[in-house]
Design an enzyme around this catalytic site. Structure first.
Site, short mmCIF file in Angstrom:
data_model
loop_
_atom_site.label_atom_id
_atom_site.label_comp_id
_atom_site.label_asym_id
_atom_site.label_seq_id
_atom_site.Cartn_x
_atom_site.Cartn_y
_atom_site.Cartn_z
N ASP A 59 4.13 -5.66 14.80
CA ASP A 59 2.25 -4.17 15.08
C ASP A 59 3.79 -2.75 14.99
O ASP A 59 4.18 -2.94 15.90
CB ASP A 59 1.96 -5.75 15.85
C1 BGC Z 1 -2.69 -2.76 15.70
C2 BGC Z 1 -3.10 -2.96 14.16
C3 BGC Z 1 -2.71 -1.54 13.36
C4 BGC Z 1 -1.16 -0.41 13.78
C5 BGC Z 1 -1.32 0.75 13.68
C6 BGC Z 1 -2.19 -1.30 16.39
O1 BGC Z 1 -1.94 -0.67 17.41
O2 BGC Z 1 -2.81 -4.08 16.56
O3 BGC Z 1 -3.96 -3.44 13.72
O4 BGC Z 1 -2.46 -1.78 11.64
O5 BGC Z 1 -1.98 -0.40 15.22
O6 BGC Z 1 -2.57 1.83 13.36
#
Ligand code: BGC
Length: 818
Positions: free
Chosen positions: A224
């Site tokens: 993530d």
């Molecule tokens: C989220 C993800 C997301 C990523 C990119 C993170 O804060 O948990 O689900 O894809 O950001 O935006």
């Protein structure tokens, strides 16, 4: 040598390593020498936002949120949506969508439940598989997320989810297992949290033993955003890609780790091969033009989203006032009536092509001459954003010194800065900025001015400091836990007078996620007289459509709800309105259940979730009966928050304490919990009314093979017993009495959404395999089908199961992990 092997052989060590971390926020850099193009990813899941920040940017089609798709129980529909999302992803020049989200609705208060499908792992897994098929059959990679144990937003980047192995296997890993085996996603994203002490991005057992070893996963594993924390551990655990870029722990550090022998050449080659495989799958090894991002507002997407909104709307109560009689005078009331609530907040948000509010939808359906309107009260979490224009000056230092590096105009007092900004001139993590604009008060009296920021900020009105999120800035629940809570200042304003607004902002070091941002809003609070005015409008109408709920400020990534009470004075409003007009139809838009102290006083309740850009049209279609309310609850609606399994005095159970959150209830999540403790929910899992009625009958169970290999075939019919065409969801549950471990009284094992005309009967067949009867034995490290008595029950919700059949087995079946 195959294509992958020859590409790998041709690569230098630097090139291999370059594939293992992002180059910027949304992409992995090209290897031009070998004809490998840039790989671009985008959020996800209810649309394809493109590579801007969360706010602004090229517009996109906004589809129903995860919980709405969960409520559709419709794998065909979700597959079709996956196909449309593939087109959207292509319109943003991206190759992978960061979706679907399949974490489980453990607590009713989780801020991100709106983005996840259900409290049930089977429903979540099968919908995810359909979504992935839809995307990948159309050439776009899916990234199933967040693996695993991210069921709350509180301290999610550091907390350790303490989950025993049986619970993991039966509940939290199961949606991933189902989707990985059925649909082979090209990508998977680890979660932010630790699992039993270890960051999931470093979790060898999770990534290598279970995902790749047992489930034979052959896609890439990415972190993530800012969710990987190591060089050696993450690479050795099986994490292929560190996101976003530029790299923090790879690049030169990884090259040195290989040289020092902490990461083997074989491991590096395995990680690079996984990335190459993805590049081949997404067609990036072929010549391609880098397409620009474009808004592609297609009529067929509009129609699909409108239909999907109705297919996911759940009719919870109806005394007979729905469908609406079109001739009557309707009062449309409530904070969500003229504001279209189409999506939740956080990384799933995007700039939609357009937003249809319930008011807009009802005006098109019924004509404005039949409608009255009042707001009644508000339901915002933060003060409504100040509209611009604002001129903003950026300084490449944190003291507003010298000439601004860049000047631009913002349309409102809201910003979300990531990566390099202002035409690449400024680092989003290190600058100061001054915004100036004008505000004309519409009303006399005391106003609330609010500001919150990831960074330090102050608001001045006519040179007077009115709100300060600078002096005593403290980490709060905004901007993914990088921002402070809203700071409110009170000011007396005069109607019609123009005030100069100035906002000062400077960045500060981030804790976990590298971003900066601010939001500043203003309002004069509504009061008793506004409720009274709405009551007057309601009293003079034949029926009331009362649009209440939450919005993406509450249902959002980065913070959980403190309770499931409707925010603001909405309960008072419903109470007052339904006292003068019993024909009150509550249209609820939330990302999960709310307590409904007024339920006996209202005529109907329609749960419409966040259904995407066509929200108001979908809602109006259902209210007037143009379409069926096709949804059934994917999450139990308890009478009160206290009934939920995570509600506890022990803060370690929820929301977590001292860096740990203990999943104490084990496998007893959602209806498994309410069943176990005999707690009557307000509305059960799987429940929803239609405009016609259905009955299930003729249960026939072929259990000839059950003793030998655990296979059972179940046949039943479902008949439309009402007088209009419609649909229902037939659900099949299995339970075991007197099991050798403590098991839920019943668990969903199959379902089918059906439609039928009056009197029509539909024959259904369900094939159950041994896993439908098994629990996970941690002693054996196997799935086990016990001996004893099992009950198969069939019906239309978890508590409406009129058909059942008992089976017994004398021997045990052990199902190995691979
Ligand atoms: C989220 C993800 C997301 C990523 C990119 C993170 O804060 O948990 O689900 O894809 O950001 O935006």
């Amino acid at each position: 040598m195959n294509q992958l092997a020859s590409l790998l052989t041709a690569m230098t060590q630097d090139e291999k390593v370059s594939l293992l971390s992002g180059e910027d926020f949304w992409s992995v850099g090209p290897v031009t020498r070998l004809g490998l193009n840039r790989l671009k990813v985008t959020d996800g899941p209810n649309g394809a936002r493109g590579s801007g920040s969360l706010i602004g940017g090229v517009t996109s089609a906004c589809f129903p949120s995860g919980i709405a798709l969960g409520a559709s129980w419709d794998t065909d529909l979700v597959r079709e949506i996956g196909g449309a999302l593939a087109e959207e992803t292509k319109s943003k020049g991206a190759h992978m969508l960061l979706a679907p989200t399949v974490n489980i609705h453990r607590s009713v208060t989780n801020g991100r439940n709106f983005e996840c499908y259900s409290e049930d792992p089977l429903l979540s897994g099968l919908l995810a598989a359909a979504y992935i098929d839809g995307l990948q059959n159309n050439g776009i990679g899916a990234t199933i997320k967040h693996f695993a144990g991210n069921e709350s937003e509180i301290e999610r980047t550091t907390v350790s989810s303490e989950i025993d192995e049986r619970t993991l296997r039966e509940i939290y890993l199961l949606p991933f297992e189902i989707a990985v085996k059925a649909s082979k996603p090209w990508g998977l994203m680890t979660s932010y949290n630790r699992l039993n002490g270890i960051f999931t991005s470093d979790h060898q057992w999770l990534i290598t033993t279970v995902l790749r070893g047992e489930w034979k996963y052959d896609g890439i594993v990415m972190s993530d955003w800012f969710g990987s924390h190591s060089t050696v551990e993450s690479v050795n655990a099986g994490l292929d890609l560190e996101m976003p870029g530029p790299t923090r722990d790879r690049g030169q550090k990884l090259l040195s780790a290989v040289l020092a022998g902490h990461v083997s050449q074989q491991t590096l080659d395995d990680r690079a091969s996984a990335m190459l495989n993805l590049i081949v799958r997404t067609g990036l090894h072929q010549p391609s033009l880098e397409p620009n991002e474009r808004a592609d507002d297609r009529p067929e997407h509009r129609a699909l989203i409108r239909r999907a909104g109705a297919e996911s709307a759940v009719l919870l109560k109806n005394t007979g006032i729905l469908p609406l009689n079109r001739e009557r005078k309707i009062a449309v009331i409530g904070p969500n009536a003229r504001t279209a609530q189409i999506m939740g907040g956080g990384s799933a948000q995007l700039d939609a092509h357009y937003r249809i509010s319930p008011w807009d939808g009802l005006v098109s359906a019924l004509g404005e001459e039949h409608l009255g309107y009042a707001t009644g009260c508000t339901n915002h979490r933060f003060e409504p954003v100040l509209r611009g224009p604002f001129e903003i000056e950026f300084f490449s230092n944190d003291t507003f010194s010298g000439e601004p590096t860049h000047v631009e105009t913002m349309m409102d007092a809201r910003a979300f800065w990531i990566g390099r900004i202002a035409d690449d001139k400024i680092d989003a993590l290190s600058f100061s900025a001054r915004m100036k604009g004008l505000y004309t008060a519409e009303l006399d009296g005391e106003h609330r001015v609010g500001i919150y920021s990831a960074g330090l900020s102050k608001v001045y009105l006519d040179g007077q400091l009115v709100s300060d999120a600078w002096t005593n800035w403290k980490k709060g629940r905004t901007f993914f836990e990088e921002g402070c809570d809203e700071s409110i200042g009170l000011v007396q304003l005069e109607a019609g007078r123009q005030y100069e607004v100035m906002i000062e902002f400077k960045t500060k070091p981030y804790a976990s996620i590298g971003l900066s941002g601010l939001a500043c809003g203003i309002s004069k609070p509504l009061g008793d007289e506004d409720i009274q005015h709405a009551v007057g409008v309601a009293a003079s109408a034949d029926a009331v459509v009362l649009c209440v709920g939450r919005n993406g400020e509450w249902d959002t990534e980065g913070s959980d709800l403190a309770s499931i009470e409707l925010p603001g004075r909405q309960n008072d409003l419903i109470d007052a309105i339904s006292s003068v007009n019993p024909n009150t139809i509550v249209v609820l838009q939330t990302g999960g259940p709310v307590e409904m102290p007024w339920i006996d006083k209202v005529g109907a309740v329609l749960q419409a979730w966040y259904p995407g850009q066509e929200a108001g049209n979908s809602i109006a279609d259902v209210l007037i009966g143009l379409r069926e309310p096709g949804g059934r609850l994917p999450q139990t609606f308890p009478m009160r928050w206290a009934d939920n399994p995570t509600h506890s005095q022990d803060l370690e159970i929820y929301p977590g304490l001292g860096g740990r959150v203990r999943y104490e209830e084990g496998v007893f999540v959602g209806y498994r919990h309410y069943d176990r403790h005999d707690i009557t929910p307000l509305y059960p899992f799987g429940f929803g009314l239609g405009y016609t009625t259905f009955a299930v009958a003729d249960l026939e169970v072929d259990d000839e093979r059950f003793e030998r290999d655990g296979v059972v075939v179940v046949r039943t019919t479902v008949q439309n017993t009402g007088n209009r065409a419609g649909g229902t969801v037939v659900q099949l549950y299995v339970g075991q009495s007197h099991a050798s471990v403590s098991r839920p009284p019943k668990e969903l094992k199959a379902f089918r959404k059906v439609t039928a005309t009056p009197n029509e009967s539909v024959a259904l067949e369900f094939n159950l395999d041994p896993r439908s009867f098994a629990y996970f034995s941690t002693a054996e490290e196997k799935w086990v089908v016990d001996c004893g008595t099992f009950t198969i029950s069939v019906g239309q919700s978890s508590i409406d199961l009129p058909l059942s059949y008992e089976l017994t087995r004398k021997s045990i079946i052990e199902i190995p992990l691979t």
